[in-house]
Write a protein that holds these residues in place. Sequence first.
Motif, PDB file in Angstrom:
ATOM      1  N   VAL A  75       0.825  -1.130  -0.111  1.00 21.25           N
ATOM      2  CA  VAL A  75      -0.066   0.002   0.078  1.00 21.25           C
ATOM      3  C   VAL A  75       0.883   1.303   0.024  1.00 21.25           C
ATOM      4  O   VAL A  75       2.027   1.033   0.249  1.00 21.25           O
ATOM      5  N   ASP A  76       0.415   2.419  -0.332  1.00 21.26           N
ATOM      6  CA  ASP A  76       0.926   3.763  -0.277  1.00 21.26           C
ATOM      7  C   ASP A  76       0.267   4.365   0.644  1.00 21.26           C
ATOM      8  O   ASP A  76      -1.060   4.267   0.962  1.00 21.26           O
ATOM      9  N   ARG A  77       0.753   5.066   1.489  1.00 22.45           N
ATOM     10  CA  ARG A  77       0.331   5.827   2.659  1.00 22.45           C
ATOM     11  C   ARG A  77       0.331   7.327   2.395  1.00 22.45           C
ATOM     12  O   ARG A  77       1.448   7.910   2.205  1.00 22.45           O
ATOM     13  N   SER A  78      -0.583   8.025   2.498  1.00 25.10           N
ATOM     14  CA  SER A  78      -0.690   9.590   1.990  1.00 25.10           C
ATOM     15  C   SER A  78      -0.562  10.337   3.600  1.00 25.10           C
ATOM     16  O   SER A  78      -0.446   9.816   4.415  1.00 25.10           O
ATOM     17  N   GLY A 125      -2.928  10.056   6.270  1.00 25.82           N
ATOM     18  CA  GLY A 125      -2.863   8.686   6.892  1.00 25.82           C
ATOM     19  C   GLY A 125      -3.751   7.541   6.064  1.00 25.82           C
ATOM     20  O   GLY A 125      -3.906   6.364   6.397  1.00 25.82           O
ATOM     21  N   SER A 126      -4.448   8.116   4.979  1.00 23.10           N
ATOM     22  CA  SER A 126      -5.000   6.963   4.272  1.00 23.10           C
ATOM     23  C   SER A 126      -4.271   6.260   3.491  1.00 23.10           C
ATOM     24  O   SER A 126      -3.013   6.349   3.174  1.00 23.10           O
ATOM     25  N   THR A 127      -4.929   5.066   2.954  1.00 21.03           N
ATOM     26  CA  THR A 127      -3.769   4.187   2.204  1.00 21.03           C
ATOM     27  C   THR A 127      -4.560   3.678   0.898  1.00 21.03           C
ATOM     28  O   THR A 127      -5.743   3.882   0.903  1.00 21.03           O
ATOM     29  N   THR A 128      -3.807   3.260   0.093  1.00 17.69           N
ATOM     30  CA  THR A 128      -4.137   3.163  -1.231  1.00 17.69           C
ATOM     31  C   THR A 128      -3.467   1.626  -1.681  1.00 17.69           C
ATOM     32  O   THR A 128      -2.000   1.885  -1.538  1.00 17.69           O
ATOM     33  N   VAL A 129      -4.243   0.735  -2.088  1.00 15.36           N
ATOM     34  CA  VAL A 129      -3.487  -0.383  -2.510  1.00 15.36           C
ATOM     35  C   VAL A 129      -2.974  -0.274  -3.732  1.00 15.36           C
ATOM     36  O   VAL A 129      -3.145  -0.009  -4.886  1.00 15.36           O
ATOM     37  N   ARG A 130      -1.596  -0.698  -3.617  1.00 16.02           N
ATOM     38  CA  ARG A 130      -0.553  -0.270  -5.170  1.00 16.02           C
ATOM     39  C   ARG A 130      -0.759  -1.981  -5.571  1.00 16.02           C
ATOM     40  O   ARG A 130      -0.836  -1.987  -6.925  1.00 16.02           O
TER      41      ARG A 130
END
Length: 345
Positions: free
Chosen positions: A132-135, A138-143
């Motif tokens: 995941v990427d963390r912004s 604090g939110s995350t996006t699945v890479r």
Amino acid sequence: MTIGHVPADIVTRLSAVDIGRGSEALYRDQMPGLLHLLSDRARVASITASSAIEGIVVADPSRAERILQGRVRRLRSRSEQELAGYRDAQDYLFQRDWHPLSPGLLLHLHRLLFQHTASAGGRFKSEDNLVVDRSADGSTTVRFRPVPAKETEFYVAELIDRYAAAVSAGQHHPVLLIGSFVLDLLVVHPFEDGNGRVARALTNALLIERGYTVSRYVSLEELMASSEDAYYQALLDSTHGWHDDKADSWPWLRYFVGVLADAYNVFSTRAAANRSAGSKQDRVRDYLLNHAADEFRIADVRTALPGVSDQTIRLVLDKLRADGAVTSQGLGRTATWRRTSRPPR
């Protein structure tokens, strides 16, 4: 492993890599002392840079150096423990006969990575994981989604078998095969933690095995750390559609081959600077006027010219500044220098 048609720009960079490889034997014969110094520095740079990519940093440089030398008995923090672990894993690959490439080797490297911590190394993941990427908020996006835990052992064994078969077939450039192997290993993501470090350490070993030994003298991990955004973007671009066999491996391979070509360029530049005739001051002057970046620091010159003291470097810089060939901003070791001209020699 399926490679297919190689883009023209990558063919060009591979040619540069092979030319660099061809020059290595010459330097080994003519400049063994320099290569020994470069090897010592590359070892330190590789361990610290690969760890830093994962956020593992020991703030005190002198203590980090003692850890890498094996002179610290009591490791105080998780970062110190993991730095020592990467030291052990890399030294194992560089100093011992690690063959053959096998699932057992990957497990052993992972065990070395975490042997100084409370974590259990040397085991494949037991639960499914995500990259995941963390912004900043604090939110995350699945890479991407690695393979399921229950299929990890099968995928690792198959990947190693396919790589060995492709190498034996000899139909594709070995650098492309190594790059493809590393990409697939990172997508499989066989461990809960430490995947990137295992992959980067293994990259050096596989390249050396195929005769591309520049990573002994120039840290590939340091080059990757200095282009970290491009490193992660290339991986991301080459993972889309991987599970459906539709992934485009060329963004990653383009980056991977580029890093290796850059390493050979750095190697040849440092070797050329150290071969220049004359005194150490002449060598420093030649490097600063003909090889250094337009903007540099004393530490950059020290790295490029092993065996030359900071006092000698400063003496030459002072003379060049008086000649108007360089200017400086700041004071001491952190000063930034800029080349303004190339005065007659």
